[in-house]
Design a protein around this motif. Sequence first.
Motif, short mmCIF file in Angstrom:
data_model
loop_
_atom_site.label_atom_id
_atom_site.label_comp_id
_atom_site.label_asym_id
_atom_site.label_seq_id
_atom_site.Cartn_x
_atom_site.Cartn_y
_atom_site.Cartn_z
N ASP A 294 33.66 46.31 44.14
CA ASP A 294 34.92 47.02 43.98
C ASP A 294 34.66 48.48 43.68
O ASP A 294 33.54 48.90 43.38
CB ASP A 294 35.80 46.39 42.90
CG ASP A 294 35.12 46.42 41.56
OD1 ASP A 294 33.89 46.66 41.50
OD2 ASP A 294 35.81 46.20 40.54
N SER B 187 48.11 51.01 37.28
CA SER B 187 47.64 50.70 38.63
C SER B 187 46.82 51.87 39.14
O SER B 187 46.89 52.98 38.59
CB SER B 187 48.83 50.48 39.57
OG SER B 187 49.44 51.73 39.83
N ASP C 238 41.65 47.07 39.30
CA ASP C 238 42.88 46.88 40.04
C ASP C 238 42.60 46.14 41.35
O ASP C 238 41.54 46.33 41.95
CB ASP C 238 43.52 48.25 40.31
CG ASP C 238 44.93 48.12 40.85
OD1 ASP C 238 45.86 48.09 40.02
OD2 ASP C 238 45.09 48.07 42.09
N GLU C 239 43.53 45.30 41.76
CA GLU C 239 43.40 44.59 43.04
C GLU C 239 43.16 45.57 44.18
O GLU C 239 42.37 45.31 45.09
CB GLU C 239 44.71 43.82 43.35
CG GLU C 239 44.69 42.36 42.97
CD GLU C 239 43.65 41.56 43.74
OE1 GLU C 239 43.85 41.34 44.94
OE2 GLU C 239 42.63 41.18 43.15
N GLY C 240 43.83 46.68 44.12
CA GLY C 240 43.77 47.67 45.19
C GLY C 240 42.41 48.34 45.31
O GLY C 240 42.20 49.18 46.17
N ARG D 62 39.47 46.73 45.69
CA ARG D 62 38.45 45.84 46.22
C ARG D 62 37.79 46.45 47.46
O ARG D 62 38.44 47.12 48.26
CB ARG D 62 39.09 44.50 46.54
CG ARG D 62 38.08 43.41 46.71
CD ARG D 62 38.74 42.08 46.77
NE ARG D 62 38.93 41.48 45.45
CZ ARG D 62 39.25 40.19 45.30
NH1 ARG D 62 39.47 39.43 46.35
NH2 ARG D 62 39.41 39.69 44.09
N SER E 22 41.28 38.35 52.69
CA SER E 22 42.54 38.78 52.08
C SER E 22 42.29 39.99 51.21
O SER E 22 41.20 40.21 50.72
CB SER E 22 43.10 37.64 51.23
OG SER E 22 42.15 37.33 50.22
N LYS E 23 43.31 40.73 51.02
CA LYS E 23 43.18 41.97 50.27
C LYS E 23 42.90 41.71 48.81
O LYS E 23 43.50 40.86 48.21
CB LYS E 23 44.47 42.79 50.42
CG LYS E 23 44.22 44.24 50.11
CD LYS E 23 45.49 45.06 50.22
CE LYS E 23 45.28 46.37 49.49
NZ LYS E 23 46.50 47.11 49.30
#
Lengths: 233, 233, 256, 236, 236
Positions: free
Chosen positions: C85, C103, C191-193, C195, C255-256
Amino acid sequence: MEHLSNATIQAFYLLFSGDRDLWRIIGISCRVSSLALMIAVLPAIMLAFILSYARFIGRRFVISLFNTLLSVPAVVIGLTFYLLLSRQGPLGDLHLLFTQSAMVIGQIALCFPMLVAMGHAAFQSADKRAWETARTLGASPLRALLTIMREIRFGLLAALLAAFGRVISEIGASMMLGGNILYYTRNIPTAIALETSKGEFAQGIALGLVLLLFAFVLNTSLHYFQGKGQVIA
Amino acid sequence: MEHLSNATIQAFYLLFSGDRDLWRIIGISCRVSSLALMIAVLPAIMLAFILSYARFIGRRFVISLFNTLLSVPAVVIGLTFYLLLSRQGPLGDLHLLFTQSAMVIGQIALCFPMLVAMGHAAFQSADKRAWETARTLGASPLRALLTIMREIRFGLLAALLAAFGRVISEIGASMMLGGNILYYTRNIPTAIALETSKGEFAQGIALGLVLLLFAFVLNTSLHYFQGKGQVIA
Amino acid sequence: SPVNKTLRLATTTSTENSGLLSYLLPRFTQATGYEVHVIAVGTGKALRMGQDGDVDVVLVHALPAETKFVAAGYGERRYPVMYNDFVILGPVNDPAGLKHAHSVVEAMSKISQHSALFVSRGDDSGTNKKELAIWRDAKIKPKGSWYREAGQGMGKVIQMANELDAYTLSDRGTWIAYRDKTHLKVIFEGDEGLRNPYGIIAVNPKRYPDINHAGAQALIDWITSHDGQQLIAQYAIDGFKLFIPSATRTAGTDSK
Amino acid sequence: MSYIAFSETHKAFGRRHILQGVGISLREGQCCLLTGQNGAGKSTLQRIIAGLERPDSAQVDVGDGYHSWKAQRKFLQANCVYLHQQPFMFDGSVAENLAYALPRTLTKAERLHRIQVALTWAGLEDIAECWAKTISGGERQRVALARAWLRSPRYMLLDEPSNNLDEDAKRRTLTLLESLKVQGIAMVVASHEAEQYRCIADEQLDLAQGRISARTGVGSTLPPSNIIPINKFQQA
Amino acid sequence: MSYIAFSETHKAFGRRHILQGVGISLREGQCCLLTGQNGAGKSTLQRIIAGLERPDSAQVDVGDGYHSWKAQRKFLQANCVYLHQQPFMFDGSVAENLAYALPRTLTKAERLHRIQVALTWAGLEDIAECWAKTISGGERQRVALARAWLRSPRYMLLDEPSNNLDEDAKRRTLTLLESLKVQGIAMVVASHEAEQYRCIADEQLDLAQGRISARTGVGSTLPPSNIIPINKFQQA
Ligand SMILES: Nc1ncnc2c1ncn2[C@@H]1O[C@H](COP(=O)(O)OP(=O)(O)OP(=O)(O)O)[C@@H](O)[C@H]1O
Ligand SMILES: Nc1ncnc2c1ncn2[C@@H]1O[C@H](COP(=O)(O)OP(=O)(O)OP(=O)(O)O)[C@@H](O)[C@H]1O
Ligand SMILES: [Mg+2]
Ligand SMILES: [Mg+2]
């Protein structure tokens, strides 16, 4: 290939349509390299002269040393000055890193050995009587030096052009010390390296051609001043 | 700084303890650059001679051109040959990309203009009577050429050393054409670039010193052959 | 043992510089007999080399570009390999107050609001593309003297940010490799964003029949195999795990 | 009988027309003294004859009828030796400079022997191993003369050969030229000290205003070479 | 009365001891003729006097007592002009070469005037604009002589000044030297054509075996300068 000619046409179009980014990059290249050359040239020529005309212990060692320095990759020069100028380095307080000044310093270090080594070769080829005649006719040492420089101007010009070629085309030092920051320290070669690393080969080549064009204009005008390139008795 | 001296000591230790990887890298540098120089030197000197002694239309243009080519960044040379040698390029069928041969080709293209431009400056400085005396004493054109080369050996040697410096230290062409593959095409400068990009500055500098050491040994031995570097009447 | 033993892999500098490849590839060679020539360049250039058929296989991290690469028929299929990440690095005192952001979009917005220095890769690399995507999501046009486009590799950019006391976006692998050499700290992460997925693609043998496709497939098979994935999972520098294997899913996009 | 005949030789440098239709011929065993004021074109003419300087136009006969200078250049370069007005020394010792003129096919012993003879003749034994670029003006002249002699050409073009020479060397030079004449070598000597060479010169050509203005037979009983009609040459 | 006196001048090149304790003095309006065989060391001695070549050891008096050559070098270089045995032309026209010797403080008109006078004297008006590197041997010699004259030094060291010159130029050179003598300039002329200079030489020094072996007063009624005891000089 077709791609390439398109990119070249585009690059020249940008050039002549006055694209601001491109001209800025070109401007930085010119400013930094010409400043570096201008600062380096006088002391280098003086040193080359001394190495040719004076006799002292270690003279040949110094000559060898400068010839050796020609083999130092630009990136090593860059690295060395990076370590000096970096915050933790001895000159960190000057906050010069990633500025054009840092690039100028790096390029001075790059062209100085070239000017000394090639300048020495040029002085070496001068007729010893040139100096003697000048001196005996009442010229001051400075004037006599200028006279010899006139006699060997082909060799000196070649030295200058080689040094110019070295600084205008080098990437290692500019990249390390300048940081390739757009509008601040991105010059033509680092821009080329960037385009290349993006896989935008055509853009890279086109920028290379722009650089070539500039070098050619400079060259031709210098040759104009130099006069005929003929061998004479 | 302490870091640096450690790395240097380590590099020299590796060097003299016969570390295989390091010696391989050095070997590749030497092989590729000396091959390139050896291939380029004869045609370049011949061309430099012709540019000095023959009179033909476009002569000055050619001289300017070679001086201009000194300003081509190594990466542009690399890129150009990359596009030629790449599979889609006109010479793709030779499968030369990412081999030492490709590096040799790139380095030839890099040192050729240097040899021509500096060689021309050296021939230019020769006394015209040298050629005439040689010819009138019955020397063949080839022998006369060798005689002049002997007269201007300082200038030619400087040209050779400058060309050597250019190929041994360049990164752009080796990186593009060789690909910096460990054991195959990684030479000293690309190894330095790699270490530097990893942030291993000390390793980079240490490798730079190894390069310097080699260049210095080469230089000193060449100077030994050249004789005294004195200005004479 | 294979007919054509040498295999050319174009990859990003991050995989090479993190030391992952010099850890994996000798084992691959042992297992299959293929010798891998690693050409470490920027993502853009790596894909370009694949497109031109100058390499046999590419291992990169720029999902949209990879998808396009496959769609255009340059590559055969994309296989997810692993991910790590991105993290936002910055000076310890965190002048823009990113620590309290919820975020990544908010974090980056704060940088621009405070006009805090930010060093961008600016080289169209995977990391650079990610950064630009975040700016787009935040509806910010990064411009001005606080935004420095460097046009260099990750390591260099971290050094620059360190020198300039600036923020920057880095992949975790490079950060771990550099963490001892800078004053910078991870200011925002998780954050997921953020990755960063890596994919491996064999160059399409239909375009270049004589490339080493068998070798490319062997590498893909091996790296996505249980053994390969296990090794990736185990790889660590000073106890920091760098990559998380992700090949358990089927080939395609992850997947994102 | 070998000869070289030049006619209608023209040469201009820029707007200065130095040679305006000069004719001259060199014949076996003949010595021709070339005089004229400074800048008259003596050296230029000699250099043209030696194949070193391109004339603007010239008709040259070396035994096979008149051709352009360019066509005959090879022959001229191969058969003539030109002694520069300011001789050039190669980088190397005096002995090496002398060795340069010897054919490369000779055995080593033969080479050494000939060099020794030349050194003795020129009185240069003492400085045989000196670096030729630093020797004195007169020594330089002697080396150049000895070197030209070692080349054993058929035609010798000597430009001020007695410059810088001391009395003794001048005398020896004259003796040498005399013996060369006997061996059948053709010579053109350009000099401002005409009296010195009177005793060996067969004719004296005076160059002025781009033309050979005075042709005086000296010593020799033969008529001056230039007056012999060209067709007579071609029959020879 | 200005003078330069050298004594105990030694110079060796390698193992060859060229000057072994030579003494010579130059006095206002005196012309000293220096003769000797090729390689005797005439040029070397002149170059030492002109401050161009470092002797191994020498005692030099320029009016302030004897000092080492090194200490007097500045004075020597500033007051003597040495005419090379093979003169060197700077890159540029003949007129530019002449201009080189003029003091830079002169007005432009004065410069042009003096150059014109020199050109006329040397008979070089026609080639004033020619590139000096390509002019003929005699023209070169004339330019060098005129250039040295324009420098208007107090001491002139002329090395074979009549080399390459034609009769007319030789005569003019003699006339020039005579008038320079009258102006009080001291001269040392090295030449192998001693008779030519007999009429203007006050004494003739013959260099042989590293020493000045013959000192002949010629023409002048003064005793040869070297014989005057040194203390007498110092009183002057
Ligand atoms: N390469 C050249 N370029 C231009 N002018 C030249 C060149 N060579 C000779 N000249 C000119 O041509 C004329 C004749 O020169 P040359 O050397 O033949 O004279 P010379 O008769 O040998 O004179 P000297 O007695 O002085 O040796 C001179 O005026 C000289 O300036
Ligand atoms: N730089 C030098 N290096 C070595 N030897 C030299 C050097 N200069 C002169 N010589 C030698 O010293 C000797 C004297 O030289 P010099 O030029 O003074 O002679 P000269 O009397 O002027 O002779 P000439 O009548 O031939 O001009 C010569 O034998 C010469 O070879
Ligand atoms: Mg002449
Ligand atoms: Mg002399």
